[in-house]
Scaffold this active site. Structure first.
Site, mmCIF file in Angstrom:
data_model
loop_
_atom_site.group_PDB
_atom_site.id
_atom_site.type_symbol
_atom_site.label_atom_id
_atom_site.label_comp_id
_atom_site.label_asym_id
_atom_site.label_seq_id
_atom_site.Cartn_x
_atom_site.Cartn_y
_atom_site.Cartn_z
ATOM 1 N N GLY A 97 0.833 -1.180 0.000
ATOM 2 C CA GLY A 97 0.000 0.000 0.000
ATOM 3 C C GLY A 97 0.874 1.239 0.000
ATOM 4 N N TYR A 98 0.238 2.376 -0.238
ATOM 5 C CA TYR A 98 0.965 3.639 -0.351
ATOM 6 C C TYR A 98 0.534 4.610 0.732
ATOM 7 C CZ TYR A 98 2.905 1.808 -4.537
ATOM 8 O OH TYR A 98 3.612 1.016 -5.408
ATOM 9 N N LEU A 99 1.513 5.037 1.525
ATOM 10 C CA LEU A 99 1.273 6.089 2.507
ATOM 11 C C LEU A 99 1.235 7.437 1.801
ATOM 12 C CD1 LEU A 99 3.677 4.735 5.228
ATOM 13 C CD2 LEU A 99 1.197 4.922 5.450
ATOM 14 N N GLU A 109 -3.293 4.842 1.690
ATOM 15 C CA GLU A 109 -4.335 5.311 0.799
ATOM 16 C C GLU A 109 -5.187 4.104 0.388
ATOM 17 O OE1 GLU A 109 -1.969 7.062 -2.309
ATOM 18 O OE2 GLU A 109 -1.419 8.771 -1.070
#
Length: 161
Positions: free
Chosen positions: A29-31, A83
């Site tokens: 996942g993307y912070l 996100e």
């Protein structure tokens, strides 16, 4: 800290599954998925990593990359802060002479997409292309994992005409 030099390709068929020597299940996942920098959390089998990547150069082949191993419990907690749209995929490792192709078969909202990447020492380094390797998509931001988390492959037909 280092520079990452890689090229990306679509995969024509599943012949790569006949020659892989290792595979891993990945969840990431993307912070932060800003176009100038991405901050990614990835869990790979028993390992976990926090990775920061800078903006790609004009050809899309080279960018700054920093990566640090973290423990899996921390990574699971960080995934909760990411996100929307966690990416899941299987990564297959295939040797091709002096190089290794990493082939990602995506699941969930990106099912049906298979991308091969090869890391190089220079942008113009020559390498042997396996027969299952398809169209080059290096620099096409739609194929960046950070983009796939925002605009998944399953809705491309509605957006990209």
């Amino acid at each position: 800290m280092s520079l990452e030099i890689e090229r990306k390709f679509l995969v024509k068929n599943e012949d790569f599954k006949k020659v892989f020597y290792q595979k891993k299940q990945l969840k990431q996942g993307y912070l932060n998925s800003d176009k100038n920098r991405t901050v990614r959390v990835r869990i790979s089998n028993d390992s976990a990593f926090l990775t920061i990547k800078g903006k790609s150069n004009s050809t899309g082949t080279t960018r700054f990359e920093w990566e640090k191993e973290i423990n899996s419990v921390e990574a699971e907690q960080l995934l909760l802060l990411c996100e929307p749209s966690i990416i899941t995929k299987t990564r297959f490792y295939i040797k091709a002479e002096n190089h290794i192709f990493e082939v990602d078969e995506f699941y969930g909202d990106n099912e049906g997409l298979i991308i091969a990447e090869i890391e190089l020492n220079t942008e113009n380094e020559l390498f042997k292309k396996p027969l299952w390797l398809g169209t080059e998509v290096t620099g096409d931001k739609r194929y960046y994992n950070s983009s796939l988390s925002k605009i998944p492959f399953k809705i491309w037909a509605k957006i990209y005409k």
